[in-house]
Design a protein around this motif. Sequence first.
Motif, PDB file in Angstrom:
ATOM      1  N   LEU A  12       5.893   5.091 -13.232  1.00 56.46           N
ATOM      2  CA  LEU A  12       6.302   3.965 -12.397  1.00 56.46           C
ATOM      3  C   LEU A  12       7.173   4.406 -11.231  1.00 56.46           C
ATOM      4  O   LEU A  12       7.045   3.890 -10.121  1.00 56.46           O
ATOM      5  CB  LEU A  12       7.050   2.942 -13.255  1.00 56.46           C
ATOM      6  CG  LEU A  12       7.548   1.697 -12.526  1.00 56.46           C
ATOM      7  CD1 LEU A  12       6.377   0.870 -12.007  1.00 56.46           C
ATOM      8  CD2 LEU A  12       8.433   0.847 -13.425  1.00 56.46           C
ATOM      9  N   TYR A  13       8.041   5.391 -11.462  1.00 54.72           N
ATOM     10  CA  TYR A  13       8.988   5.756 -10.409  1.00 54.72           C
ATOM     11  C   TYR A  13       8.423   6.763  -9.418  1.00 54.72           C
ATOM     12  O   TYR A  13       8.973   6.954  -8.344  1.00 54.72           O
ATOM     13  CB  TYR A  13      10.292   6.298 -11.022  1.00 54.72           C
ATOM     14  CG  TYR A  13      10.122   7.438 -11.990  1.00 54.72           C
ATOM     15  CD1 TYR A  13      10.076   8.758 -11.552  1.00 54.72           C
ATOM     16  CD2 TYR A  13      10.030   7.205 -13.357  1.00 54.72           C
ATOM     17  CE1 TYR A  13       9.923   9.800 -12.439  1.00 54.72           C
ATOM     18  CE2 TYR A  13       9.881   8.252 -14.253  1.00 54.72           C
ATOM     19  CZ  TYR A  13       9.827   9.546 -13.798  1.00 54.72           C
ATOM     20  OH  TYR A  13       9.663  10.585 -14.682  1.00 54.72           O
ATOM     21  N   GLN A  14       7.302   7.422  -9.747  1.00 56.53           N
ATOM     22  CA  GLN A  14       6.714   8.386  -8.813  1.00 56.53           C
ATOM     23  C   GLN A  14       5.546   7.791  -8.031  1.00 56.53           C
ATOM     24  O   GLN A  14       5.409   8.027  -6.831  1.00 56.53           O
ATOM     25  CB  GLN A  14       6.244   9.628  -9.582  1.00 56.53           C
ATOM     26  CG  GLN A  14       7.394  10.473 -10.138  1.00 56.53           C
ATOM     27  CD  GLN A  14       6.896  11.563 -11.065  1.00 56.53           C
ATOM     28  OE1 GLN A  14       6.058  11.323 -11.921  1.00 56.53           O
ATOM     29  NE2 GLN A  14       7.409  12.772 -10.889  1.00 56.53           N
ATOM     30  N   THR A  15       4.702   7.043  -8.735  1.00 55.90           N
ATOM     31  CA  THR A  15       3.514   6.448  -8.092  1.00 55.90           C
ATOM     32  C   THR A  15       3.398   4.987  -8.526  1.00 55.90           C
ATOM     33  O   THR A  15       2.474   4.609  -9.247  1.00 55.90           O
ATOM     34  CB  THR A  15       2.240   7.221  -8.508  1.00 55.90           C
ATOM     35  OG1 THR A  15       2.236   7.376  -9.949  1.00 55.90           O
ATOM     36  CG2 THR A  15       2.181   8.584  -7.871  1.00 55.90           C
ATOM     37  N   PRO A  16       4.342   4.133  -8.114  1.00 57.12           N
ATOM     38  CA  PRO A  16       4.418   2.768  -8.650  1.00 57.12           C
ATOM     39  C   PRO A  16       3.172   1.919  -8.417  1.00 57.12           C
ATOM     40  O   PRO A  16       2.736   1.195  -9.305  1.00 57.12           O
ATOM     41  CB  PRO A  16       5.639   2.179  -7.938  1.00 57.12           C
ATOM     42  CG  PRO A  16       5.850   3.035  -6.734  1.00 57.12           C
ATOM     43  CD  PRO A  16       5.395   4.404  -7.126  1.00 57.12           C
ATOM     44  N   GLU A  17       2.574   2.005  -7.227  1.00 56.10           N
ATOM     45  CA  GLU A  17       1.449   1.137  -6.913  1.00 56.10           C
ATOM     46  C   GLU A  17       0.231   1.466  -7.779  1.00 56.10           C
ATOM     47  O   GLU A  17      -0.381   0.578  -8.385  1.00 56.10           O
ATOM     48  CB  GLU A  17       1.091   1.255  -5.425  1.00 56.10           C
ATOM     49  CG  GLU A  17       0.012   0.272  -5.008  1.00 56.10           C
ATOM     50  CD  GLU A  17      -0.260   0.319  -3.517  1.00 56.10           C
ATOM     51  OE1 GLU A  17      -1.314  -0.191  -3.099  1.00 56.10           O
ATOM     52  OE2 GLU A  17       0.582   0.862  -2.759  1.00 56.10           O
ATOM     53  N   LEU A  18      -0.117   2.752  -7.845  1.00 53.44           N
ATOM     54  CA  LEU A  18      -1.283   3.150  -8.632  1.00 53.44           C
ATOM     55  C   LEU A  18      -1.020   2.970 -10.125  1.00 53.44           C
ATOM     56  O   LEU A  18      -1.912   2.574 -10.885  1.00 53.44           O
ATOM     57  CB  LEU A  18      -1.644   4.606  -8.319  1.00 53.44           C
ATOM     58  CG  LEU A  18      -2.953   5.143  -8.929  1.00 53.44           C
ATOM     59  CD1 LEU A  18      -4.124   4.225  -8.596  1.00 53.44           C
ATOM     60  CD2 LEU A  18      -3.221   6.564  -8.438  1.00 53.44           C
ATOM     61  N   TYR A  19       0.220   3.234 -10.547  1.00 56.76           N
ATOM     62  CA  TYR A  19       0.577   3.043 -11.957  1.00 56.76           C
ATOM     63  C   TYR A  19       0.346   1.591 -12.361  1.00 56.76           C
ATOM     64  O   TYR A  19      -0.258   1.304 -13.397  1.00 56.76           O
ATOM     65  CB  TYR A  19       2.041   3.443 -12.175  1.00 56.76           C
ATOM     66  CG  TYR A  19       2.555   3.173 -13.579  1.00 56.76           C
ATOM     67  CD1 TYR A  19       2.440   4.135 -14.580  1.00 56.76           C
ATOM     68  CD2 TYR A  19       3.147   1.953 -13.906  1.00 56.76           C
ATOM     69  CE1 TYR A  19       2.896   3.895 -15.862  1.00 56.76           C
ATOM     70  CE2 TYR A  19       3.604   1.700 -15.187  1.00 56.76           C
ATOM     71  CZ  TYR A  19       3.481   2.678 -16.160  1.00 56.76           C
ATOM     72  OH  TYR A  19       3.935   2.425 -17.434  1.00 56.76           O
ATOM     73  N   ARG A  20       0.813   0.654 -11.535  1.00 57.24           N
ATOM     74  CA  ARG A  20       0.684  -0.769 -11.862  1.00 57.24           C
ATOM     75  C   ARG A  20      -0.773  -1.228 -11.839  1.00 57.24           C
ATOM     76  O   ARG A  20      -1.140  -2.183 -12.529  1.00 57.24           O
ATOM     77  CB  ARG A  20       1.517  -1.609 -10.892  1.00 57.24           C
ATOM     78  CG  ARG A  20       3.035  -1.469 -11.103  1.00 57.24           C
ATOM     79  CD  ARG A  20       3.788  -2.559 -10.339  1.00 57.24           C
ATOM     80  NE  ARG A  20       5.219  -2.479 -10.534  1.00 57.24           N
ATOM     81  CZ  ARG A  20       6.075  -1.940  -9.674  1.00 57.24           C
ATOM     82  NH1 ARG A  20       5.627  -1.414  -8.540  1.00 57.24           N
ATOM     83  NH2 ARG A  20       7.365  -1.918  -9.923  1.00 57.24           N
ATOM     84  N   GLN A  21      -1.608  -0.556 -11.056  1.00 53.63           N
ATOM     85  CA  GLN A  21      -3.023  -0.913 -11.024  1.00 53.63           C
ATOM     86  C   GLN A  21      -3.732  -0.577 -12.335  1.00 53.63           C
ATOM     87  O   GLN A  21      -4.720  -1.207 -12.693  1.00 53.63           O
ATOM     88  CB  GLN A  21      -3.728  -0.164  -9.888  1.00 53.63           C
ATOM     89  CG  GLN A  21      -3.622  -0.833  -8.534  1.00 53.63           C
ATOM     90  CD  GLN A  21      -4.510  -0.126  -7.528  1.00 53.63           C
ATOM     91  OE1 GLN A  21      -4.215   0.975  -7.087  1.00 53.63           O
ATOM     92  NE2 GLN A  21      -5.597  -0.765  -7.162  1.00 53.63           N
ATOM     93  N   ILE A  22      -3.221   0.424 -13.047  1.00 51.73           N
ATOM     94  CA  ILE A  22      -3.916   0.930 -14.233  1.00 51.73           C
ATOM     95  C   ILE A  22      -3.226   0.525 -15.539  1.00 51.73           C
ATOM     96  O   ILE A  22      -3.893   0.164 -16.518  1.00 51.73           O
ATOM     97  CB  ILE A  22      -4.046   2.467 -14.160  1.00 51.73           C
ATOM     98  CG1 ILE A  22      -4.807   2.865 -12.895  1.00 51.73           C
ATOM     99  CG2 ILE A  22      -4.740   3.022 -15.400  1.00 51.73           C
ATOM    100  CD1 ILE A  22      -4.844   4.353 -12.626  1.00 51.73           C
ATOM    101  N   ALA A  23      -1.901   0.572 -15.580  1.00 54.72           N
ATOM    102  CA  ALA A  23      -1.161   0.290 -16.813  1.00 54.72           C
ATOM    103  C   ALA A  23      -1.378  -1.153 -17.262  1.00 54.72           C
ATOM    104  O   ALA A  23      -1.421  -2.074 -16.450  1.00 54.72           O
ATOM    105  CB  ALA A  23       0.327   0.542 -16.610  1.00 54.72           C
ATOM    106  N   GLY A  24      -1.549  -1.337 -18.566  1.00 53.89           N
ATOM    107  CA  GLY A  24      -1.682  -2.677 -19.119  1.00 53.89           C
ATOM    108  C   GLY A  24      -3.030  -3.320 -18.901  1.00 53.89           C
ATOM    109  O   GLY A  24      -3.202  -4.514 -19.186  1.00 53.89           O
ATOM    110  N   ARG A  25      -4.018  -2.564 -18.416  1.00 54.95           N
ATOM    111  CA  ARG A  25      -5.366  -3.131 -18.236  1.00 54.95           C
ATOM    112  C   ARG A  25      -6.071  -3.193 -19.589  1.00 54.95           C
ATOM    113  O   ARG A  25      -5.870  -2.340 -20.455  1.00 54.95           O
ATOM    114  CB  ARG A  25      -6.174  -2.246 -17.281  1.00 54.95           C
ATOM    115  CG  ARG A  25      -5.659  -2.203 -15.859  1.00 54.95           C
ATOM    116  CD  ARG A  25      -6.167  -3.361 -15.026  1.00 54.95           C
ATOM    117  NE  ARG A  25      -7.572  -3.225 -14.682  1.00 54.95           N
ATOM    118  CZ  ARG A  25      -8.026  -2.608 -13.577  1.00 54.95           C
ATOM    119  NH1 ARG A  25      -7.175  -2.051 -12.715  1.00 54.95           N
ATOM    120  NH2 ARG A  25      -9.321  -2.555 -13.325  1.00 54.95           N
ATOM    121  N   PRO A  26      -6.929  -4.185 -19.811  1.00 50.84           N
ATOM    122  CA  PRO A  26      -7.723  -4.225 -21.047  1.00 50.84           C
ATOM    123  C   PRO A  26      -8.526  -2.939 -21.209  1.00 50.84           C
ATOM    124  O   PRO A  26      -8.959  -2.336 -20.218  1.00 50.84           O
ATOM    125  CB  PRO A  26      -8.641  -5.436 -20.836  1.00 50.84           C
ATOM    126  CG  PRO A  26      -7.905  -6.294 -19.859  1.00 50.84           C
ATOM    127  CD  PRO A  26      -7.187  -5.348 -18.944  1.00 50.84           C
TER     128      PRO A  26
END
Length: 443
Positions: free
Chosen positions: A323-337
């Motif tokens: 989250l702290y290094q690549t927040p945008e891409l992390y949020r796109q992938i984390a928590g996806r079904p």
Amino acid sequence: MSHPYRSIPELFDLQAGGPLVRIPHQLDVPFTPRVRSIVDTAEFQRLRHISQLGLASRIYPGATHSRFEHALGVFHNALKFLWQLGKDERFAAAVSPHQAEVLIVAALLHDLGHWPFCHPIEDMGLVDLPPHEQFAAEFLSPDRELGAVLRSEWGITAEEVLDVLVAKTQSPSLSLTRSILSGPIDIDKMDYLERDSLHSGVPYGRNFDRARLIQSLLVNEAGDGLAISSKGKTAAELMVFARYVMFSEVYWHHAVRSSTCMFARSFFELHKSLDLPVLFQQSEFDVIRQLREAGAGTDVAPLLEGLFGSKRRLYKRVLELSLYQTPELYRQIAGRPYADLQRMTERLSERVAHELSCNIGPVAVLIDAPPIHKEVEFKVDIYYPKERKYYPLSHVSPVVNALARTQFDDYVKRVRIFADPSLSKRLTGHPQFVEWLAEAAAS
């Protein structure tokens, strides 16, 4: 003043000595005839054949301990908690001796419905997956040996135990007992942190004062959960940090997650061809055997052989996102079904094959991401007797405050891309790989 639960044989034996069984590390667990009657049932004995940490033993060779051992440890903690909390007049008034016995049984049986590799399978959120609570109810049914033992030896119904494990009715006393088994400071976490740390050969989960924490237990202001006296504040802080580090260094260690990711992809591809209600009642050995048989000749056969075959062959880490290094891409992938992740993986694999002009299989690249559900947040109050006031631990602790202001999962659970060892060297550090991943995630 006599202890309100002194009539409970297991609590008496905890203090006075009696029949016991020993488990690591140097724990003497009371083993009364009625505890033995539960432990000796076929339903409980199956826990001997389910490892506590599943695939972690591929990285930490000593982590082969079972849910059977863990269940005895949680039971031992339940006795310790009840002995301490019984000294609290508010707790004794809310929780009768019978309810205390129900909690003791629930502690022994809290993992009863779990099957081999339960957590990585449940993390996928498959729609046709039977919940493990369903298995617990089945194992406690009247026609099963365990259900009969509860009635004859303990005077407890299966419904009472199940109501503690999975809330069906609500009352302050039930909320209070449930918080002992599943809450910020509970008997389950207190055992698995120490036990997993011990068997993994790392110190992180044992660096908190368990005895001091138990001695500081009391009832919260609302009367529906646990709190800690100010004397236990430091021990509580250390337990919070121990959990954080165990997730970071053991449960979400990159190689443990590689193994988990390989297993998850294999199970995802095969599960529709398996009789899951039957499979999940079998031992870990039998589950592995059936998965390898079902996977033979399929795309996932190399994954299963790399995990369970005669030669270990784990996928290698190609990229890690936080989250702290690549927040945008992390949020796109984390928590996806999980199904979304597989479609994303397919798009990424096709792009890799095209860009590198190579023919790779559909499972040569794998994406591992934090699941949808989050870990339990650490919210507990500290009681200051001189002021007669309760304060949230996060308000009086800089350590816990730092964790409370951020999402626990976002900082210990990374998004990782793994690849077959024959492919990983070509992808690691490739200048365009992040771009390919971003396009796969966005499309």
